[in-house]
Motif scaffolding. Structure first.
Motif, short mmCIF file in Angstrom:
data_model
loop_
_atom_site.label_atom_id
_atom_site.label_comp_id
_atom_site.label_asym_id
_atom_site.label_seq_id
_atom_site.Cartn_x
_atom_site.Cartn_y
_atom_site.Cartn_z
N LEU A 144 0.81 -1.21 0.00
CA LEU A 144 0.00 0.00 0.00
C LEU A 144 0.85 1.27 0.00
N ASP A 145 2.16 1.11 0.07
CA ASP A 145 3.12 2.19 -0.16
C ASP A 145 3.77 1.91 -1.52
N ASP A 186 2.56 7.21 -7.02
CA ASP A 186 3.04 7.83 -5.78
C ASP A 186 2.89 9.34 -5.85
N TRP A 189 -0.77 10.31 -5.40
CA TRP A 189 -1.19 10.23 -4.01
C TRP A 189 -0.61 11.40 -3.20
N PHE A 208 -3.48 -0.10 6.90
CA PHE A 208 -3.07 1.03 6.08
C PHE A 208 -1.93 1.84 6.70
N LEU A 211 0.61 3.14 4.01
CA LEU A 211 -0.01 4.20 3.24
C LEU A 211 -0.09 5.47 4.08
N MET A 295 -5.85 1.34 -6.55
CA MET A 295 -5.16 2.37 -5.76
C MET A 295 -5.63 3.77 -6.15
#
Length: 309
Positions: A144-145, A186, A189, A208, A211, A295
């Motif tokens: 999630l990263d 990335d 986000w 999460f 994230l 995502m």
């Protein structure tokens, strides 16, 4: 004219067959991908669950055939393997898994595939720990990263090249393409969440953390690391108090488990609920057909729920 006898001809045929087999074996040793039984020379790769299967598909491309031990719609934390699953692990050219995430997979790898297993945990920087009733537990949800995810992707390209040296250039090129896509994700986000009014991310499942760490949120997971864990009444009350005290607008639930916990706290605290997908597996209810699409849907969900401008 010399006429070869039937016996001599048979002997010569045997010698030729043996020589051919040796030559083919030498080619394989020089880096040709193992045959999958259909004669097309693809690597047979078994991945433990969706995020790793997706990486194998993207990095391996046409040189791999990948299957996932966790079937669509199944909760990966609770995976149990059938005899057929264990046999697929034993027969695979490469097994890609995340140690200490799915105990049944760890056991199968140790028993059947120790020499052909590749552990993503060694490259994922699993540095976040979850404190709570389960003790001090390492958070496994590195995918999630996007930055951690692309680091694992690059390392996977090297692992595939060790098994199929002839495919090394293709694996490197595929990983470079995926790296560019993940870096773009990335950036989306980072820019999309830079001005969120609320930095408190309240989720039913404590999935999460990476994230939240990447994009400067503080995660409060109600149920802990295991999605099916039942929080105590005290934990529910504390979560409701946190939501009220921090003016949290949205509590997030996920696709593979019941939204009941999020709905209970939301009703108590006067908040809304929304689905945030931890991407442990895809289902027909997933808001997208692959990792990148889901995502991006998650990003829009967070932007609405956290009042981002």
């Amino acid at each position: 004219m010399i006429v070869m006898s039937l016996t001599a001809r048979k002997a010569a045929a045997v010698v030729l067959a043996v020589a051919t087999a040796v030559a083919l074996g030498a080619c394989a040793a020089d880096g040709e991908a193992a045959s999958d039984g259909a004669g097309n020379g693809t690597l047979d790769v078994v991945a433990s669950f969706y995020p790793l299967a997706y990486l194998v598909e993207q990095v391996g491309g046409e040189r791999v055939s990948v299957s996932s031990l966790t079937k669509p719609g199944a909760e990966p934390h609770d995976l149990e393997l059938t005899a057929t699953d264990v046999a697929s692990v034993a027969d695979a050219d490469l097994v890609v898994y995340l140690s200490e995430f799915q105990p049944a997979v760890d056991e199968a790898v140790a028993a059947e595939a120790a020499d052909q297993a590749w552990d993503a945990a060694a490259y994922a920087d699993l540095s976040l720990k979850i404190e709570g009733g389960e003790g001090n537990t390492v958070d496994p949800h590195f995918w999630l990263d996007p930055q951690r995810y692309l680091d694992v992707s690059d390392a996977l390209a090297d692992a595939l090249a060790e098994v199929d040296t002839a495919g090394a250039d293709a694996f490197t090129a595929n990983a470079a393409r995926l790296r560019a896509e993940l870096e773009a994700l990335d950036d989306e986000w980072a820019s999309g969440t830079a001005s969120c009014e609320s930095r408190d991310l309240v989720t039913s499942h404590t999935a999460f953390g990476y994230l939240a760490d990447r994009y400067d949120f503080t995660q409060l997971g109600i149920a802990g690391l295991t999605p099916e864990a039942e929080p105590t009444p005290e934990a529910l009350a504390a979560a409701a108090d946190f939501v009220r005290d921090h003016s949290v607008r949205t509590i997030y639930f996920e696709t593979l488990v019941s939204p009941a916990i999020a709905e209970t706290v939301a009703a108590e605290a006067g908040a809304d609920t929304a689905m945030l997908d931890p991407l442990e597996g895809l289902t027909d209810e997933s808001a997208g057909g692959d990792y990148l699409e889901v995502m991006r849907t998650n990003l829009e969900t967070v932007r609405r729920g956290q009042a981002c401008t």
